[in-house]
Design an enzyme around this catalytic site. Structure first.
Site, PDB file in Angstrom:
ATOM      1  N   GLY A  16     110.961  59.612 -31.973  1.00  0.00           N
ATOM      2  CA  GLY A  16     111.456  60.262 -33.089  1.00  0.00           C
ATOM      3  C   GLY A  16     112.737  59.837 -33.464  1.00  0.00           C
ATOM      4  O   GLY A  16     113.357  59.009 -32.864  1.00  0.00           O
ATOM      5  N   ARG A  35     120.410  56.779 -30.861  1.00  0.00           N
ATOM      6  CA  ARG A  35     121.695  57.525 -30.058  1.00  0.00           C
ATOM      7  C   ARG A  35     122.960  56.950 -30.963  1.00  0.00           C
ATOM      8  O   ARG A  35     123.939  57.509 -30.671  1.00  0.00           O
ATOM      9  CB  ARG A  35     121.730  56.904 -28.813  1.00  0.00           C
ATOM     10  CG  ARG A  35     120.793  57.768 -27.798  1.00  0.00           C
ATOM     11  CD  ARG A  35     120.893  57.167 -26.295  1.00  0.00           C
ATOM     12  NE  ARG A  35     120.125  58.497 -25.629  1.00  0.00           N
ATOM     13  CZ  ARG A  35     118.886  57.909 -25.133  1.00  0.00           C
ATOM     14  NH1 ARG A  35     118.537  56.742 -24.958  1.00  0.00           N
ATOM     15  NH2 ARG A  35     118.311  58.797 -24.209  1.00  0.00           N
ATOM     16  N   GLY A  57     114.677  50.203 -36.897  1.00  0.00           N
ATOM     17  CA  GLY A  57     114.252  49.463 -35.799  1.00  0.00           C
ATOM     18  C   GLY A  57     112.569  49.721 -35.805  1.00  0.00           C
ATOM     19  O   GLY A  57     111.749  48.988 -35.812  1.00  0.00           O
ATOM     20  N   HIS A  58     112.479  50.988 -35.800  1.00  0.00           N
ATOM     21  CA  HIS A  58     111.197  51.474 -35.437  1.00  0.00           C
ATOM     22  C   HIS A  58     110.293  51.117 -36.734  1.00  0.00           C
ATOM     23  O   HIS A  58     109.242  50.789 -36.660  1.00  0.00           O
ATOM     24  CB  HIS A  58     111.165  53.307 -35.529  1.00  0.00           C
ATOM     25  CG  HIS A  58     111.906  53.695 -34.548  1.00  0.00           C
ATOM     26  ND1 HIS A  58     113.067  54.358 -34.756  1.00  0.00           N
ATOM     27  CD2 HIS A  58     111.592  53.823 -33.210  1.00  0.00           C
ATOM     28  CE1 HIS A  58     113.446  55.012 -33.350  1.00  0.00           C
ATOM     29  NE2 HIS A  58     112.723  54.760 -32.543  1.00  0.00           N
ATOM     30  N   GLN A  90     112.311  47.620 -20.824  1.00  0.00           N
ATOM     31  CA  GLN A  90     111.105  48.451 -21.141  1.00  0.00           C
ATOM     32  C   GLN A  90     109.729  47.485 -21.751  1.00  0.00           C
ATOM     33  O   GLN A  90     108.781  47.582 -21.097  1.00  0.00           O
ATOM     34  CB  GLN A  90     111.143  49.468 -22.271  1.00  0.00           C
ATOM     35  CG  GLN A  90     110.136  50.162 -22.767  1.00  0.00           C
ATOM     36  CD  GLN A  90     110.521  51.482 -23.599  1.00  0.00           C
ATOM     37  OE1 GLN A  90     110.848  52.487 -23.115  1.00  0.00           O
ATOM     38  NE2 GLN A  90     110.574  51.191 -24.866  1.00  0.00           N
ATOM     39  N   LEU A 134     113.676  58.350 -36.224  1.00  0.00           N
ATOM     40  CA  LEU A 134     113.350  57.031 -36.658  1.00  0.00           C
ATOM     41  C   LEU A 134     114.343  56.513 -37.301  1.00  0.00           C
ATOM     42  O   LEU A 134     114.928  57.019 -38.378  1.00  0.00           O
ATOM     43  CB  LEU A 134     112.019  56.992 -37.385  1.00  0.00           C
ATOM     44  CG  LEU A 134     111.022  57.646 -36.547  1.00  0.00           C
ATOM     45  CD1 LEU A 134     109.477  57.784 -37.670  1.00  0.00           C
ATOM     46  CD2 LEU A 134     110.574  57.007 -35.431  1.00  0.00           C
ATOM     47  N   GLY A 158     110.087  47.139 -29.132  1.00  0.00           N
ATOM     48  CA  GLY A 158     111.328  46.358 -29.627  1.00  0.00           C
ATOM     49  C   GLY A 158     112.050  45.741 -28.424  1.00  0.00           C
ATOM     50  O   GLY A 158     112.015  46.264 -27.439  1.00  0.00           O
ATOM     51  N   SER A 183     119.814  52.067 -33.130  1.00  0.00           N
ATOM     52  CA  SER A 183     119.420  53.019 -31.945  1.00  0.00           C
ATOM     53  C   SER A 183     119.375  54.580 -32.471  1.00  0.00           C
ATOM     54  O   SER A 183     120.450  54.578 -33.284  1.00  0.00           O
ATOM     55  CB  SER A 183     120.167  52.869 -30.771  1.00  0.00           C
ATOM     56  OG  SER A 183     120.109  53.726 -29.874  1.00  0.00           O
TER      57      SER A 183
HETATM   58  O1  PAF Z   1     111.481  53.524 -26.301  1.00  0.00           O
HETATM   59  C1  PAF Z   1     111.204  54.774 -26.364  1.00  0.00           C
HETATM   60  O2  PAF Z   1     111.373  55.323 -27.389  1.00  0.00           O
HETATM   61  C2  PAF Z   1     110.694  55.485 -25.251  1.00  0.00           C
HETATM   62  O3  PAF Z   1     110.885  55.033 -24.216  1.00  0.00           O
HETATM   63  C3  PAF Z   1     108.960  55.491 -25.617  1.00  0.00           C
HETATM   64  C4  PAF Z   1     108.507  54.008 -25.291  1.00  0.00           C
HETATM   65  C5  PAF Z   1     108.599  56.190 -26.645  1.00  0.00           C
HETATM   66  C6  PAF Z   1     108.362  56.198 -24.322  1.00  0.00           C
HETATM   67  O4  PAF Z   1     108.895  57.464 -24.249  1.00  0.00           O
END
Ligand code: PAF
Length: 292
Positions: free
Chosen positions: A31, A196, A36-37, A162, A33, A156, A194
């Protein structure tokens, strides 16, 4: 746009779509968002017949000293943004259903999880039964994959480690899911988007833009012929240091596939940084031989 909460409802919806021979694209998120998302959503919409976005702040991937309690959340705004993108399903599972009492199965990538953020985001000292950051990520993503059953999943490259881990996870566990790597989306001054970033004060936000400039500088050194990682790392660190970050977790040069540290550059290499400005821990990276 449908909003689904229960795992059974989500599974039933996916089965219905697959029964019609349609392809499901999946964007897992926590969330808060941002563009980027939304770029991941747009990729999914372009490549798949249906798009599912999950919103789940996964407690398993936060260390005890981290920002789980304060992680930015704005479901109403997220829903609005996803509606505008004409997403088919927003899946918001409940923590109690994701992690019921007795839950204990953890997914671990033994090597890829050790470098970069794996080193600087450990579980916590002395709490050996607590999942590490990347155990938490791999576990929740596999669980979400099992519930959503996507054909393609979109990640991303800002969270490069990740994304590499997801490539490995689907290979190792024979999952019929294509991981689609998507480019980093940046603000005008280069700061990687981000969730954050909202933690940054105005002044920290200005200073944080150094991360992109420093990565670009590292890339320039490489293209000018520098092949010693330590020299590039030293200059990148110095540039970041001048903007008075609270803490530099790492400036690292690593193999773009194995994520192992590289000392002399002979093959595709990733320059990656993790730096704290105020309350925000920011990560960014750049491939030194091209764009991503
Ligand atoms: O990248 C993220 O937002 C998180 O690490 C993910 C992939 C949703 C897993 O909780």
């Amino acid at each position: 746009m449908e909003a689904l909460q229960s795992l059974l409802e989500m599974k039933a919806w996916s089965k219905k779509i697959h029964d019609q021979d349609l392809k499901i694209g999946f964007v897992p998120t926590m969330g808060a968002l941002h563009e980027g998302h939304l770029s991941l959503v747009q990729q999914s919409k372009a490549r798949c017949d249906r798009t599912v976005v999950s919103i789940f702040v996964n407690p398993l991937q936060f260390g005890p000293q981290e920002d789980l309690e304060h992680y930015p959340q704005n479901l109403e705004k997220d829903f609005e943004l996803l509606k505008k993108e004409a997403v088919d399903v927003v899946f918001v599972p409940k923590p109690k259903e994701m992690y019921p009492e007795g839950f204990q199965t953890m997914v671990e990538l033994s090597q890829l999880s050790q470098s970069l953020c794996g080193k600087s985001r450990p579980a916590s000292s002395g709490e050996s039964n607590r999942p590490t950051h990347f155990q938490g990520v791999a576990t929740v993503v596999l669980k979400l994959f099992n519930v959503v059953s996507p054909d393609q999943a979109f990640f991303g490259n800002k969270d490069f480690q990740q994304r590499v881990m997801m490539d490995r996870l689907v290979k190792d566990l024979h999952l019929d899911i294509e991981i689609v790597a998507c480019p980093i989306v940046r603000e005008k001054d280069g700061l990687a988007m981000s969730s954050r970033n909202v933690y940054l004060s105005f002044e920290e936000r200005q200073r944080a833009a150094v991360l992109y400039r420093a990565l670009q500088h590292g890339k320039k050194l490489f293209w000018a012929g520098e092949r010693q990682s330590s020299k590039i790392i030293a200059q990148v660190t110095e540039m970041i240091d001048k903007e008075n970050p609270k803490h530099i977790d790492y400036v690292c040069m690593c193999d773009a596939e194995t994520l192992e540290e590289v000392f002399e550059i002979h093959k595709p290499v990733l320059l990656a940084v993790a730096v704290h400005f105020g309350k925000a821990r920011l990560i960014d990276n750049m491939l030194l031989y091209g764009d991503h």
